[in-house]
Design an enzyme around this catalytic site. Structure first.
Site, PDB file in Angstrom:
ATOM      1  N   ASN A  99      62.728  44.668  38.408  1.00 59.90           N
ATOM      2  CA  ASN A  99      61.398  44.917  37.850  1.00 59.90           C
ATOM      3  C   ASN A  99      60.445  45.029  39.050  1.00 59.90           C
ATOM      4  O   ASN A  99      60.035  44.026  39.621  1.00 59.90           O
ATOM      5  CB  ASN A  99      61.033  43.729  36.948  1.00 59.90           C
ATOM      6  CG  ASN A  99      59.677  43.886  36.302  1.00 59.90           C
ATOM      7  OD1 ASN A  99      58.927  44.812  36.603  1.00 59.90           O
ATOM      8  ND2 ASN A  99      59.355  42.977  35.411  1.00 59.90           N
ATOM      9  N   ARG A 111      63.399  48.277  35.017  1.00 55.69           N
ATOM     10  CA  ARG A 111      62.292  48.280  34.075  1.00 55.69           C
ATOM     11  C   ARG A 111      61.272  49.323  34.527  1.00 55.69           C
ATOM     12  O   ARG A 111      60.853  49.322  35.691  1.00 55.69           O
ATOM     13  CB  ARG A 111      61.626  46.912  34.044  1.00 55.69           C
ATOM     14  CG  ARG A 111      60.469  46.898  33.082  1.00 55.69           C
ATOM     15  CD  ARG A 111      59.525  45.791  33.416  1.00 55.69           C
ATOM     16  NE  ARG A 111      58.485  45.713  32.403  1.00 55.69           N
ATOM     17  CZ  ARG A 111      57.271  45.260  32.637  1.00 55.69           C
ATOM     18  NH1 ARG A 111      56.938  44.840  33.835  1.00 55.69           N
ATOM     19  NH2 ARG A 111      56.384  45.215  31.692  1.00 55.69           N
ATOM     20  N   HIS A 155      55.360  46.406  26.403  1.00 51.48           N
ATOM     21  CA  HIS A 155      56.151  45.218  26.011  1.00 51.48           C
ATOM     22  C   HIS A 155      57.263  45.578  25.018  1.00 51.48           C
ATOM     23  O   HIS A 155      57.761  44.707  24.295  1.00 51.48           O
ATOM     24  CB  HIS A 155      55.277  44.136  25.335  1.00 51.48           C
ATOM     25  CG  HIS A 155      54.258  43.521  26.229  1.00 51.48           C
ATOM     26  ND1 HIS A 155      53.006  43.157  25.778  1.00 51.48           N
ATOM     27  CD2 HIS A 155      54.298  43.181  27.530  1.00 51.48           C
ATOM     28  CE1 HIS A 155      52.314  42.634  26.773  1.00 51.48           C
ATOM     29  NE2 HIS A 155      53.074  42.646  27.849  1.00 51.48           N
ATOM     30  N   GLU A 171      63.444  39.762  28.425  1.00 54.94           N
ATOM     31  CA  GLU A 171      63.469  41.202  28.674  1.00 54.94           C
ATOM     32  C   GLU A 171      64.631  41.589  29.587  1.00 54.94           C
ATOM     33  O   GLU A 171      65.219  42.653  29.429  1.00 54.94           O
ATOM     34  CB  GLU A 171      62.128  41.632  29.302  1.00 54.94           C
ATOM     35  CG  GLU A 171      60.996  41.617  28.288  1.00 54.94           C
ATOM     36  CD  GLU A 171      59.624  41.416  28.910  1.00 54.94           C
ATOM     37  OE1 GLU A 171      59.345  40.278  29.354  1.00 54.94           O
ATOM     38  OE2 GLU A 171      58.832  42.355  28.953  1.00 54.94           O
TER      39      GLU A 171
END
Ligand code: ADP
Length: 393
Positions: A7, A87, A176, A379
């Site tokens: 990420n 991500r 999200h 996540e």
């Protein structure tokens, strides 16, 4: 499958290596202050103590090199890493679902970057670096917007001139999405046939809601950008859009100043006047600080209003789930929001609500019309499961 989840932000790079089968996390950490003096990597290997490696990180490439060294030191040489999941904040119109990285899909991340310039460019660079440095490992793009892409047109379309909207790809993209998808999955695993209409509440420093009907997203509170919707740590959420014009025309602010004001100097920080962190504001509430009391009141008011809005988009709801930093940890905030929704049949049990735990749990009373859950989001696991689905042999 051993998957490395990355990420990347403009000056940070979070990573986590996990096994999708056992769900065990082998290592995780964060490379901070990339390109800035005083850079370091904070990380944990398995259940070990947190370590801090103070090391120059002039760019993302150097950071990734160090991440792979840390993983090798923990017994995970490059050949044991079977896939990398990235991500991506903004997938634009190209990622209704996660996709394997190719020249084409990587190009799309860059093409839609003007919609999220602070994130997408850095993410695209990191994907490219991973491909170059480790050509034998497959990469997957998991966009935060994917889950929301197929909400009904009446939910995503803005009532602006069609030619403008078409030319600039203006619509509700949401954010999200990976978290909301995970929250649905966990809720469904727990409740089975008892859940059909879920309002998923991701309440962290960034916050959004999602209306999820039988696994399909019906609407969400963030819009073209993550500024829309709820009052957040430092973001104002929904306000009259003409406020922007007024600030520029009458206030003398530049458009960049307004952007910074609304994203970084507003929300709970501006309301409380002391902090964007709900814990600090709660201290203020306990001391009787009127600004902190108003900050919490407004948070309850707006969050419950938008929960009702999400429920409306499904013509009802049977379940709501609290998640992320505030949703998972703040019993006060959960109760404050739930109390506003009592008229809709939401009843939270004060004793169950008080319990501190990392586990998924039900906090509503047995006679509550709406089931209320706390769902620790994950996540990284969701991203890793997408990698497994796309690359797993
Ligand atoms: P993000 O990932 O968007 O940065 P998080 O989901 O980590 O945000 O949420 C961060 C926020 O969660 C903090 O600003 C704080 O308001 C709240 N928070 C975190 N831990 C706690 C806690 N133990 N009690 C109350 N609030 C908490």
């Amino acid at each position: 499958m051993n998957v490395l989840v990355i990420n990347a932000g403009s000056s940070s790079l979070k990573f986590q290596l996990l096994d999708t089968k056992t769900r065990e996390v082998y290592a995780k950490g964060n490379c901070e202050r990339i390109g800035i003096d005083g850079s370091f990597i904070g990380y944990n290997v398995k259940d070990g103590d947190k370590q801090k490696l103070e090391v120059a990180l002039p760019d993302h490439k150097t950071a990734i090199k160090h991440v792979f060294e840390i993983l090798a030191g923990a017994g995970f040489d490059t050949d044991k890493i079977e896939g990398i999941g990235h991500r991506v904040v903004q997938g634009g119109w190209y990622f209704p679902e996660s996709k394997v990285v190719t020249d084409e899909t990587l190009g799309w991340v860059r093409e839609v970057a003007p919609l999220a310039p602070l994130h997408n460019y850095a993410e695209a660079d990191v994907i490219e670096i991973c491909r170059e440095m480790f050509p034998s490992i497959g990469n997957v793009i998991v966009a935060d917007t994917s889950f929301h892409y197929n909400i009904p047109e009446k939910a995503w379309r803005y009532a602006l001139p069609r030619d403008v909207v078409d030319k600039l790809h203006i619509r509700k993209y949401g954010a999200h999405g990976t978290s909301h998808r995970y929250i649905w999955r966990s809720t469904k695993e727990l409740l089975g046939d008892d859940v059909h209409k879920l309002v998923s509440c991701h309440l962290g420093s960034g916050a959004s809601l999602s209306a999820i009907q039988d696994g399909k997203d019906m609407d969400t509170t963030m819009g073209l950008t993550p500024l829309d919707g709820l009052i957040m740590g430092t973001r104002c959420g929904t306000i009259d859009p003409a406020t922007v014009c007024y600030l520029v025309r009458e206030g003398g602010y530049t458009i960049d100043e307004v952007d910074t004001m609304m994203n970084k100097q507003s929300g709970l920080l501006a309301l409380s006047g002391i902090s964007s962190d709900s814990r600090d504001i709660e201290d203020g509430v306990n001391k009787g600080d009127p600004n902190c009391i108003m900050a919490f009141d407004m948070f309850y008011y707006r969050t419950s209003q938008l929960i009702a809005e999400m429920a409306q988009s499904m013509h009802g709801f049977d379940t709501m789930a609290f998640s992320a930093g505030i949703g998972e940890n703040s019993a006060t905030m959960r109760m404050g929001v739930a109390k506003e929704l009592e008229w809709l049949g939401v009843k939270v049990d004060p004793e169950k609500n008080k319990v501190r735990s990392d586990e998924l749990r039900v906090i509503s009373t047995d006679d509550s019309k709406i089931k209320v859950l706390v769902v620790p989001t994950n996540e990284e696991l969701m991203i890793a499961l997408d990698v497994e689905e796309l690359l797993g042999k």
